[in-house]
Write an enzyme that holds these catalytic residues in place. Structure first.
Site, PDB file in Angstrom:
ATOM      1  N   LYS A  13      16.147-101.835 -31.712  1.00  0.00           N
ATOM      2  CA  LYS A  13      16.079-103.437 -30.863  1.00  0.00           C
ATOM      3  C   LYS A  13      15.661-102.994 -29.360  1.00  0.00           C
ATOM      4  O   LYS A  13      14.914-103.616 -28.819  1.00  0.00           O
ATOM      5  CB  LYS A  13      17.152-104.144 -31.259  1.00  0.00           C
ATOM      6  CG  LYS A  13      17.220-104.374 -32.735  1.00  0.00           C
ATOM      7  CD  LYS A  13      18.132-105.616 -32.890  1.00  0.00           C
ATOM      8  CE  LYS A  13      19.730-105.233 -32.538  1.00  0.00           C
ATOM      9  NZ  LYS A  13      20.139-104.375 -33.379  1.00  0.00           N
ATOM     10  N   ARG A  88      24.086-113.079 -34.222  1.00  0.00           N
ATOM     11  CA  ARG A  88      24.766-112.278 -35.319  1.00  0.00           C
ATOM     12  C   ARG A  88      25.540-112.619 -36.769  1.00  0.00           C
ATOM     13  O   ARG A  88      25.710-111.677 -37.492  1.00  0.00           O
ATOM     14  CB  ARG A  88      25.813-111.097 -34.665  1.00  0.00           C
ATOM     15  CG  ARG A  88      25.224-110.080 -34.067  1.00  0.00           C
ATOM     16  CD  ARG A  88      25.579-108.778 -34.248  1.00  0.00           C
ATOM     17  NE  ARG A  88      25.695-107.552 -33.768  1.00  0.00           N
ATOM     18  CZ  ARG A  88      25.398-106.778 -32.648  1.00  0.00           C
ATOM     19  NH1 ARG A  88      24.777-107.396 -31.763  1.00  0.00           N
ATOM     20  NH2 ARG A  88      25.402-105.435 -32.560  1.00  0.00           N
ATOM     21  N   ARG A 122      22.625 -90.682 -30.878  1.00  0.00           N
ATOM     22  CA  ARG A 122      22.172 -91.491 -29.759  1.00  0.00           C
ATOM     23  C   ARG A 122      22.784 -90.996 -28.230  1.00  0.00           C
ATOM     24  O   ARG A 122      23.775 -91.001 -28.374  1.00  0.00           O
ATOM     25  CB  ARG A 122      22.354 -93.083 -30.241  1.00  0.00           C
ATOM     26  CG  ARG A 122      21.601 -93.723 -28.679  1.00  0.00           C
ATOM     27  CD  ARG A 122      21.483 -95.272 -29.203  1.00  0.00           C
ATOM     28  NE  ARG A 122      22.563 -95.903 -29.550  1.00  0.00           N
ATOM     29  CZ  ARG A 122      22.566 -97.244 -30.222  1.00  0.00           C
ATOM     30  NH1 ARG A 122      21.560 -97.809 -30.119  1.00  0.00           N
ATOM     31  NH2 ARG A 122      23.579 -97.811 -30.210  1.00  0.00           N
ATOM     32  N   ARG A 153      27.858 -93.689 -26.499  1.00  0.00           N
ATOM     33  CA  ARG A 153      28.388 -95.044 -26.671  1.00  0.00           C
ATOM     34  C   ARG A 153      29.633 -94.718 -27.486  1.00  0.00           C
ATOM     35  O   ARG A 153      29.610 -94.015 -28.715  1.00  0.00           O
ATOM     36  CB  ARG A 153      27.765 -96.130 -27.348  1.00  0.00           C
ATOM     37  CG  ARG A 153      27.067 -97.041 -26.319  1.00  0.00           C
ATOM     38  CD  ARG A 153      25.843 -97.860 -26.858  1.00  0.00           C
ATOM     39  NE  ARG A 153      26.385 -98.639 -28.024  1.00  0.00           N
ATOM     40  CZ  ARG A 153      25.827 -99.730 -28.402  1.00  0.00           C
ATOM     41  NH1 ARG A 153      24.345 -99.912 -28.371  1.00  0.00           N
ATOM     42  NH2 ARG A 153      26.380-100.490 -29.454  1.00  0.00           N
ATOM     43  N   ARG A 164      29.856-101.102 -38.566  1.00  0.00           N
ATOM     44  CA  ARG A 164      28.802-101.856 -38.112  1.00  0.00           C
ATOM     45  C   ARG A 164      27.903-102.355 -39.015  1.00  0.00           C
ATOM     46  O   ARG A 164      27.070-103.311 -38.925  1.00  0.00           O
ATOM     47  CB  ARG A 164      28.138-101.151 -36.464  1.00  0.00           C
ATOM     48  CG  ARG A 164      29.169-101.230 -35.395  1.00  0.00           C
ATOM     49  CD  ARG A 164      28.897-100.185 -34.437  1.00  0.00           C
ATOM     50  NE  ARG A 164      27.551-100.293 -33.826  1.00  0.00           N
ATOM     51  CZ  ARG A 164      27.050 -99.375 -33.167  1.00  0.00           C
ATOM     52  NH1 ARG A 164      27.392 -98.098 -33.021  1.00  0.00           N
ATOM     53  NH2 ARG A 164      25.917 -99.799 -32.541  1.00  0.00           N
TER      54      ARG A 164
HETATM   55  P1  AMP Z   1      24.974-103.756 -29.627  1.00  0.00           P
HETATM   56  O1  AMP Z   1      24.912-103.312 -28.387  1.00  0.00           O
HETATM   57  O2  AMP Z   1      24.312-105.183 -29.807  1.00  0.00           O
HETATM   58  O3  AMP Z   1      25.029-102.959 -30.679  1.00  0.00           O
HETATM   59  O4  AMP Z   1      26.596-104.435 -29.836  1.00  0.00           O
HETATM   60  C1  AMP Z   1      27.585-103.690 -29.632  1.00  0.00           C
HETATM   61  C2  AMP Z   1      28.986-104.517 -30.073  1.00  0.00           C
HETATM   62  O5  AMP Z   1      29.084-105.706 -29.425  1.00  0.00           O
HETATM   63  C3  AMP Z   1      28.800-104.860 -31.445  1.00  0.00           C
HETATM   64  O6  AMP Z   1      29.028-103.836 -32.420  1.00  0.00           O
HETATM   65  C4  AMP Z   1      29.811-106.129 -31.445  1.00  0.00           C
HETATM   66  O7  AMP Z   1      31.213-105.619 -31.636  1.00  0.00           O
HETATM   67  C5  AMP Z   1      29.661-106.620 -30.057  1.00  0.00           C
HETATM   68  N1  AMP Z   1      28.708-107.857 -30.132  1.00  0.00           N
HETATM   69  C6  AMP Z   1      27.223-107.736 -29.443  1.00  0.00           C
HETATM   70  N2  AMP Z   1      26.486-108.815 -29.760  1.00  0.00           N
HETATM   71  C7  AMP Z   1      27.389-109.870 -30.611  1.00  0.00           C
HETATM   72  C8  AMP Z   1      27.379-110.997 -31.003  1.00  0.00           C
HETATM   73  N3  AMP Z   1      26.312-111.878 -30.855  1.00  0.00           N
HETATM   74  N4  AMP Z   1      28.441-111.370 -31.842  1.00  0.00           N
HETATM   75  C9  AMP Z   1      29.728-110.896 -31.641  1.00  0.00           C
HETATM   76  N5  AMP Z   1      29.760-109.452 -31.214  1.00  0.00           N
HETATM   77  C10 AMP Z   1      28.754-109.077 -30.631  1.00  0.00           C
END
Ligand code: AMP
Length: 211
Positions: A13, A88, A122, A153, A164
């Site tokens: 993404k 989400r 990654r 990360r 996740r």
């Molecule tokens: P990402 O970078 O999109 O993979 O997000 C990393 C982490 O941030 C996720 O595993 C969640 O813990 C948190 N997170 C990101 N976006 C959301 C969302 N829309 N709602 C809740 N938690 C989020």
């Protein structure tokens, strides 16, 4: 054009988001990036978010929705935006409907078998956010694009990745149906081919949508 990018963690993404935002001159809003910036700056939101992110769980809806609702009022959203990582779950999607109009949802389907290796291997640039896989870095520790330092990360480890992916399956995947019913979904398949190959398909669909 107001867009959402949907897909499992590791589906690519972030890379598609950068290319989409550049081409259509819209702002890329990643809730994950917003949380990571808050964690780095030691804010109250950052402290709260960290406890969830480290476990691979979702940050509470009230906090996340409020952040996005505010972010969409900024001037840079007037030309359009691309939401990456939001919504989400169904609650977030329904809340979003109250303050935004979405023109299209770019959904990247991907074989889960590819994701564990992708995510655990990654490495991400601290400066520009570009991501790489260790198998292509040949030991390099800096970003080919901007020279920034690459890091792993904290949530890109097998245990957190598993939760996740579970969260994605149970909470986020139902959004595909939600947006299909609204008639705004654009479906794509992520593969191991370079991101530019998928972007060609995305571009064709979005060019048509933008007309
Ligand atoms: P990402 O970078 O999109 O993979 O997000 C990393 C982490 O941030 C996720 O595993 C969640 O813990 C948190 N997170 C990101 N976006 C959301 C969302 N829309 N709602 C809740 N938690 C989020």
């Amino acid at each position: 054009m107001n867009l959402i990018l949907l897909g499992a963690p590791g589906a690519g993404k972030g890379t598609q988001a950068t290319m989409i935002a550049d081409r259509y001159h819209i702002v890329h809003i990643s809730t994950g990036d917003i949380f990571r910036a808050n964690i780095k700056n030691g804010t109250e939101i950052g402290k709260l978010a960290k406890s969830y992110i480290d476990k691979g769980e979702l940050v509470p809806d009230e906090v996340t929705v409020a952040i996005v609702k505010d972010r969409l009022t900024w001037d840079d959203c007037k030309n359009g935006y691309l939401l990456d990582g939001f919504p989400r779950n169904l609650y977030q999607a329904e809340e979003l409907d109250k303050f935004a109009e979405i023109d299209g949802v770019v959904n990247i389907n991907i074989d889960f078998g590819l994701l564990m290796d992708r995510l655990c291997g990654r490495r991400v640039c601290k400066e520009c956010g570009e991501s790489y896989h260790i198998s292509t870095l040949g030991g390099k520790t800096t970003c080919a694009r901007c020279g920034g330092e690459l890091y792993q990360r904290k949530d890109d480890n097998p245990e957190t990745v598993r939760s996740r992916l579970d969260v994605y399956t149970s909470q986020t995947a139902p959004l595909i149906d939600y947006y299909t019913k609204k008639g705004v979904i654009l479906n794509f398949t992520g593969t191991e081919a370079p991101a530019s190959v998928l972007f060609e398909e995305v571009k064709t669909a979005l060019d048509r949508l933008a007309k």
